[in-house]
Scaffold this motif. Sequence first.
Motif, PDB file in Angstrom:
ATOM      1  N   MET A 240       0.834  -1.205   0.000  1.00 26.01           N
ATOM      2  CA  MET A 240       0.000   0.000   0.000  1.00 26.01           C
ATOM      3  C   MET A 240       0.867   1.254   0.000  1.00 26.01           C
ATOM      4  N   ALA A 241       1.997   1.192   0.719  1.00 24.61           N
ATOM      5  CA  ALA A 241       2.909   2.342   0.731  1.00 24.61           C
ATOM      6  C   ALA A 241       3.457   2.604  -0.667  1.00 24.61           C
ATOM      7  N   VAL A 242       3.858   1.541  -1.363  1.00 20.74           N
ATOM      8  CA  VAL A 242       4.352   1.708  -2.735  1.00 20.74           C
ATOM      9  C   VAL A 242       3.284   2.360  -3.599  1.00 20.74           C
ATOM     10  N   SER A 243       2.050   1.905  -3.466  1.00 21.62           N
ATOM     11  CA  SER A 243       0.954   2.437  -4.267  1.00 21.62           C
ATOM     12  C   SER A 243       0.707   3.915  -3.983  1.00 21.62           C
ATOM     13  N   MET A 244       0.623   4.265  -2.698  1.00 22.01           N
ATOM     14  CA  MET A 244       0.361   5.662  -2.324  1.00 22.01           C
ATOM     15  C   MET A 244       1.543   6.566  -2.678  1.00 22.01           C
ATOM     16  N   PHE A 245       2.757   6.088  -2.442  1.00 18.59           N
ATOM     17  CA  PHE A 245       3.944   6.893  -2.730  1.00 18.59           C
ATOM     18  C   PHE A 245       4.074   7.139  -4.235  1.00 18.59           C
ATOM     19  N   ALA A 246       3.758   6.129  -5.049  1.00 15.25           N
ATOM     20  CA  ALA A 246       3.856   6.308  -6.500  1.00 15.25           C
ATOM     21  C   ALA A 246       2.898   7.401  -6.971  1.00 15.25           C
ATOM     22  N   VAL A 247       1.702   7.434  -6.396  1.00 21.82           N
ATOM     23  CA  VAL A 247       0.742   8.489  -6.722  1.00 21.82           C
ATOM     24  C   VAL A 247       1.305   9.852  -6.331  1.00 21.82           C
ATOM     25  N   ALA A 248       1.881   9.931  -5.128  1.00 21.18           N
ATOM     26  CA  ALA A 248       2.444  11.197  -4.655  1.00 21.18           C
ATOM     27  C   ALA A 248       3.581  11.672  -5.559  1.00 21.18           C
ATOM     28  N   TRP A 249       4.413  10.748  -6.000  1.00 21.37           N
ATOM     29  CA  TRP A 249       5.529  11.124  -6.873  1.00 21.37           C
ATOM     30  C   TRP A 249       5.010  11.635  -8.223  1.00 21.37           C
ATOM     31  N   ALA A 250       4.069  10.918  -8.823  1.00 21.02           N
ATOM     32  CA  ALA A 250       3.576  11.312 -10.148  1.00 21.02           C
ATOM     33  C   ALA A 250       2.845  12.653 -10.099  1.00 21.02           C
ATOM     34  N   MET A 251       1.907  12.788  -9.158  1.00 18.35           N
ATOM     35  CA  MET A 251       1.141  14.027  -9.079  1.00 18.35           C
ATOM     36  C   MET A 251       1.993  15.171  -8.553  1.00 18.35           C
ATOM     37  N   GLY A 252       2.908  14.871  -7.630  1.00 17.17           N
ATOM     38  CA  GLY A 252       3.777  15.913  -7.101  1.00 17.17           C
ATOM     39  C   GLY A 252       4.671  16.503  -8.180  1.00 17.17           C
ATOM     40  N   LEU A 253       5.220  15.642  -9.041  1.00 17.44           N
ATOM     41  CA  LEU A 253       6.059  16.149 -10.122  1.00 17.44           C
ATOM     42  C   LEU A 253       5.224  16.959 -11.110  1.00 17.44           C
ATOM     43  N   LEU A 254       4.033  16.472 -11.442  1.00 19.79           N
ATOM     44  CA  LEU A 254       3.161  17.183 -12.370  1.00 19.79           C
ATOM     45  C   LEU A 254       2.854  18.583 -11.853  1.00 19.79           C
ATOM     46  N   ILE A 255       2.465  18.664 -10.595  1.00 18.94           N
ATOM     47  CA  ILE A 255       2.106  19.963 -10.006  1.00 18.94           C
ATOM     48  C   ILE A 255       3.348  20.824  -9.834  1.00 18.94           C
ATOM     49  N   GLY A 256       4.449  20.206  -9.416  1.00 22.11           N
ATOM     50  CA  GLY A 256       5.683  20.955  -9.201  1.00 22.11           C
ATOM     51  C   GLY A 256       6.219  21.582 -10.465  1.00 22.11           C
ATOM     52  N   LEU A 257       5.974  20.960 -11.605  1.00 20.03           N
ATOM     53  CA  LEU A 257       6.426  21.514 -12.883  1.00 20.03           C
ATOM     54  C   LEU A 257       5.403  22.481 -13.483  1.00 20.03           C
TER      55      LEU A 257
END
Length: 772
Positions: free
Chosen positions: A243-260
Motif C-alpha cells: 500500500m505504501a508503494v501504491s500511495m507513494f507512486a501516486v504522490a511522486w507522479a502528481m507531485g512532479l506534475l504539479i511541481g512543474l
Amino acid sequence: MFKRLIWLSMNYPRSTLLLVLLATLAFGFQFPKIHIDTDPENMLPADQPDRVLYNQAKRDFGIHDLVVLGITDQAGAFRPQTLAKVSRIIDGILQLPGVITDDVISLTTTDDVHSKAGLLEVRRLMEKIPTDANQAEAIRAAIADNPLLTNKLASRDGTALAIYVPIQSKDQARDIAVAIAELVAAELEPGQAYHLAGLPVAEDTFGTEMFEQMGILAPACGMMIFLLLWGLFRKLTFILPVMAVSMFAVAWAMGLLIGLDYTVHIMSSMIPVFVMPIAVLDSVHILSDFYDRYPRLGDRRETLRQSIDALYTPMLFTTLTSMAGFASLMLADIPPVQVFGGFMAFGILAAFVLTITVIPASVMLMREQRLQAAFGRLDEAGGWLGRVLPTFGSAALRRAVPIALAAIALLGVGLYGVSRTVVNDNPVEWFSQGHPLRIADREMNRLFGGTYMAYLVVEGTQTGAIKRPEVLTYLARLQRELERDPVVGKTSSLADIVGQVGYILHDGDPAQRRVPDNRETLAQYLFLYQMSGDAGDLDNLVDYDYRLANIWIQMRQGQNRDMARVVDNVNAFMTMEPPPAGIEVHWSGLTYINKVWQDEMVWGMMKAVLVGFAVVLAMMVLLLRSLTLGLLSILPLTFAITLSYGLAALVGKEYDMPLAVCSTLTLGLSIDFAIHFVQRFRTYLRESKGDPGTTPGQVLSSANRSMFGEPARAIARNALVVAVAFLPLALSPLGPYQTVGTFFALLMSFTALTTLALLPGLLRLTHDRLWT
C-alpha cells in the motif's frame, strides 16, 4: 543499476525507507501549488484552427457561453402572477457576478418589432408586468408571431419560459447556475418547476464533481486493494509495504506534475486511480513468490534473493513496455492527453523504483522468528489457486489446437463487433439518468428549440457583403436546410429580422416575411430597425461592417454524430447550391467545438495506442530476442482489446472518451501478464532441459507444471487485485467512472484468461519450430 539498488535496499533497509519517505514528502509539498482546469475545450491546443475561429467569432459577434434556465408552470406560464415571478428572477440574474447583463435573452430584456402609426417600433417584449390575462396573452401572441422568438423564449404550448444567460467564463457556469437555482427556488410555487441546462453548466459541473468523486473513489480503490491483499496474504506486514508503494507512486507522479506547473485537467486528475493498481503489480509478484518460497527456505534474505533473481527481468520488461505504452500518448495532438501519458509513464517508473526498494527493505525489517511462525501455519500448495491452476494449465497445454481454434472464433466475433463501433460522445450524458442536468437536458430540449448552440459564420471578402439580398436569401435557405434535420430545433439570423421588419411594415402580410429583392429596400429595412431599437440589437448576428454574419443554431441533442450529420448535410447543400460570389461559410460554436475535441481525442488516442502497440511489440521482440515470442506476448493484449471493444459495440456501447481512456490502460497493464508468463516459461524450459533422459514433450510439460505453480498464482492474484480494485468506480454517479470501472474489470479478466488459457498451447505448438 536497478539490481544494485535492490541489494542496497536489503543491506540498508532503514536508510532506504527514510530516503524514500523524504523523497515522497518533497513531492507531497508540491500539492498546495495545484491548479485545476475543468474546461474540456482545453483538450484542444490554443492555436487549433477551429478553436481560433470560435474565439474570433465570439469577439466578432459578442457571443458568450450560455446557461439556459427554463421555468415551467402546469397552469400556464402566461399568467400575470407567473410573469411577475419571472420578471423578479430576471432582475436577480442581472445582478449576479459573471453574467453579461447586456446580452441576457428573456422576456424583459429582448426586443420585439411592432408597427405604431405606420412607423416601425422596436421595444422590449415585456416592458411592464401584465395586470390581467389579456395583457399576458398579448405577450404570448407577440412571441408566437415572431420567428426569432417563438420556440425560443416560450414553449409552443405556453407552459414554459426560457431565459438565456451569457456568462463571462465557462469556469463560472456551475456557480452561476447554483446562484440562479437559489433565486428561482425562492419564487416558485407548487405546480411550477425549473431546469438549468447548457453545455457550459454540464462541463463545469462534471469537472467539479469529477474531482469530488476522485477524492472519494481513490481512497475506495485503495481500500479495495487492501482488502484483496489481506484476503490473499493474510499478513499485515506484507500488505502495508504494498500500500505504501501504491500511495507513494501516486504522490511522486502528481507531485512532479504539479511541481512543474502543469495544470491538473480532467485527464490528469485520473492519474491517481490509474497509478495505484499498476503500482501493485510488481509488489504482488515479489510477495507472491516470496510467500510461496519462504516455507521451504526459512531465510528471508535468501528467499528475497531467489525471488528477485526470478522476477527481475520480467518486472523490468513490463515496466519498460508499460511506460512505452503510456508515453505513446505524448504523440497525440491533445495537450492534456500528452500530460496524462507522460506522467503516467513517470508514475510507472516511480512504482518500479519504489517496489524494488520499499518491498525488500520492509521484508528485511521483519523479524525472522515471526515470519517463520506465521509461515509455519501456511499451506505451501498455494491455497485454492494452488489446487485449481495446475489442472487448468495441464488442460491448456494438452488441448492446444481446440483452444487455438476457439480463440480464433472468438477473435472473429470481436473483430466483427469492432467493425460495428460507433464513435460518439456528449458531455451531458456523462451524468447518470437521474441527475438534475440529464433531466433538465431532456425537458428543455423537449420544450424549446434546443440548448446545444452551434453557429454558421458567413464571411464576405468586402465590407457590406452581407447587405446584398442574394446573401441574406442564401442565409435563409441555409436555415431551412438546417431545420430539415429533426435535431435542429431552431435557427436565427439577420434574414429573420429583415423578414420580420417586412412583415410588420406590410401590415402582417405573410408573403412579405422574406428578404426583399431590391438592395435599396433591404438597406432601408436595416436602417429602420437600427434607428428604432438599441444600437447593439444586431451585434450577435452581424458585425459593424456587415462583412460577417452569424446563423444561430439551437440543437436538441449534442452528440458528436448529430453534430457531424448536420455539418455533412450543410456541406452537401453548399456543394449543390454554392454560396454567392465572395462568400465563405465556416462552422463554429461550443457544440461544434465539442465535436472537434472529442473526435481529436478519440481518434488521436486511438492512433497513439496503435503506435504504442507497435512500439510495445517491437520492444518485446528485442527484449525476448524472438519475433515469435514477441508476437505471442502481444496476444493477450490483442485479445483483450478486440474482445472487450467488440463486445461493447455489440451491446450498443458507443466508443467515447471513457472507452478511449480504457484503451491506454489496457496497453499499460495487459502486457504484464504475458511478459511474466513467456519469460518465466522460457526460464523453466531451460532448467527442465538439463534433466537427463527427458523427451521434448516431457520438457514442455515440466516447464508448464512449474509455470502453473507460483507464477500462475501471481498472475491470477494480480488480475484479481487490479480488476476488482477498479470496481468502486462502477458505483460512481458519473458515467466515465462507471465505464472505466466496469470495462476495465472486463479487460483484465480477458487478459488473464487469454494468458493462462491460450499461451501454454501456443508455446507448445511453436516450440522447436519458430523458437527454441
